[in-house]
Design a protein around this motif. Structure first.
Motif, short mmCIF file in Angstrom:
data_model
loop_
_atom_site.label_atom_id
_atom_site.label_comp_id
_atom_site.label_asym_id
_atom_site.label_seq_id
_atom_site.Cartn_x
_atom_site.Cartn_y
_atom_site.Cartn_z
N HIS A 83 38.71 41.08 36.18
CA HIS A 83 39.71 40.36 37.04
C HIS A 83 40.57 39.70 36.25
N SER A 133 41.91 37.32 42.57
CA SER A 133 40.42 37.07 43.18
C SER A 133 39.85 38.54 43.07
N THR A 134 38.34 38.17 43.45
CA THR A 134 37.46 39.42 43.22
C THR A 134 37.34 40.00 44.40
N GLU A 135 37.98 39.44 45.53
CA GLU A 135 37.91 39.96 46.92
C GLU A 135 38.42 41.29 47.01
N HIS A 158 34.81 32.70 43.95
CA HIS A 158 35.89 33.42 44.91
C HIS A 158 34.79 33.83 46.42
N ASP A 211 47.28 30.54 40.83
CA ASP A 211 46.30 31.24 40.04
C ASP A 211 45.27 29.91 39.72
N ASP A 248 34.31 33.07 35.06
CA ASP A 248 34.32 31.96 36.45
C ASP A 248 33.21 31.10 36.68
N HIS A 289 42.21 26.92 46.09
CA HIS A 289 41.53 28.10 46.72
C HIS A 289 40.59 28.96 45.79
N LEU A 290 39.94 28.19 44.74
CA LEU A 290 39.16 29.02 43.83
C LEU A 290 37.96 29.17 44.71
N TRP A 319 50.43 33.01 42.44
CA TRP A 319 49.55 33.93 42.78
C TRP A 319 50.13 34.44 44.01
N GLY A 321 36.91 30.00 47.78
CA GLY A 321 37.64 30.57 49.02
C GLY A 321 37.13 30.31 50.17
N ASP A 351 29.90 33.86 41.62
CA ASP A 351 31.17 34.11 41.53
C ASP A 351 31.87 33.21 42.68
#
Ligand code: ZN
Length: 308
Positions: free
Chosen positions: A199, A220-222, A67, A131, A274, A91-92, A125, A94, A65
């Motif tokens: 996501h 994001s997966t955050e 992110h 995004d 991703d 920002h992919l 985003w 992060g 991942d």
């Protein structure tokens, strides 16, 4: 001289302990341009352009991942040792963004491959960002490939003609892929063109190929899926009578499984959102990834039993 030492050090550090992502490092060939990509998708595109004329390696392997990816000390050494570093940007990655911006300002050849996409083609985003999942629209990924080709042609003039020729051929393949996706998605009945995933990675795919999209976990997966996101998705699936929803290879599937259980929809095959897949996955290259995702989406939403 300093660079040679660093490359040898990298080769020694990672030989035999990092698997396929380090496959080129221990066979480092003097004189060849060394390209390091963050994701495998970017490495695949770079490889299409350079063929055997340069060495391509990447940081993030199958199912990783981007992110949440944390760079290791070895990664930092590899980044410093590369002649050209390609990262996605927007920002992919992060946790890597700052390293790359610093390198760029110190004159290192570090290129955000998504940086030439016109802003009006980007989706929004939170917090005024965009995004980052542009690769799911083949026409936008084409722009990223052109940005990579331009940088490589400028950096490695001896091979510029070969890079141009390979880029032209690859662009034709991407144009055909784009048309194929449009044709395939049109096979889904209009009321069923809803793509519900773990996501929010498929907004560009939906815009390009004509599907409405909902991700349970946001862009994001955050952040984890909230209860409201889950109940909204269940309501939507029941209202639209959707047959399938889709987990992703790089995201834990607990939330999407719950939505499937509560709504009665089938959990379709995993989509590659991703990250590319490993050997035998049907998604070892970018083109394969887009084709496989499209097969899974079209089959799942059409209720094709082979997909269940
Ligand atoms: Zn994502």
């Amino acid at each position: 001289m300093q660079k040679t030492v660093a490359i040898l050090l990298v080769a020694g550090l990672i030989a035999g302990c990092m698997g396929s992502s380090a496959k080129n490092a221990d066979s480092s060939q003097p004189g060849k341009l060394k390209i390091l990509a963050t994701t495998q998708m970017i490495a695949d595109a770079a490889g299409q352009i350079v063929g055997e004329d340069a060495e391509v390696d990447y940081l993030m392997g199958p199912g990783v991942d981007p992110h949440l990816y944390q760079p290791t000390p070895q990664d930092r050494i590899r980044i410093q040792a590369a002649d050209v570093v390609f990262y996605h940007g927007l920002h992919l990655e992060g946790n890597l963004h700052e390293i790359f911006e610093k390198m760029q300002s110190s004159g290192h050849k570090t290129v955000a491959v998504a940086s030439d996409i016109p802003e009006e083609q980007l989706l929004g985003w939170e917090g005024g960002l965009h995004d980052p999942h542009v690769w799911h629209d083949v026409t936008l990924w084409r722009r990223c490939v052109q940005t990579m080709a331009d940088a490589l042609i400028e950096q490695d003039k001896d091979h510029a003609d070969a890079y141009r020729t390979r880029t032209d051929a690859y662009m034709k393949e991407l144009d055909e892929l784009h048309e194929e996706c449009r044709t395939r998605v049109a096979e889904i009945p209009a009321g069923q063109r809803w793509l519900i995933t773990s996501h929010d990675a498929f907004n560009y795919y939906g815009r390009a190929y004509g599907l409405s999209v909902a991700g349970i976990q946001g862009i994001s997966t955050e952040s984890e899926a909230g209860l409201k996101a889950i109940t909204d998705a269940v309501d939507l699936i029941k209202k639209q009578q959707l047959k399938s929803i889709f987990p992703e290879t790089s995201v834990p599937r607990a939330a999407i499984q719950r939505v499937a259980d509560d709504s009665g929809a089938s959990l379709g095959p995993e989509l590659f959102s991703d990250a590319l897949g490993g050997p035998g996955s049907g998604a070892e290259t970018y083109v394969e990834m887009i084709k496989t995702n499209t097969d899974h989406i079209v089959g799942g939403l059409n209720g094709d039993p082979a997909n269940e």
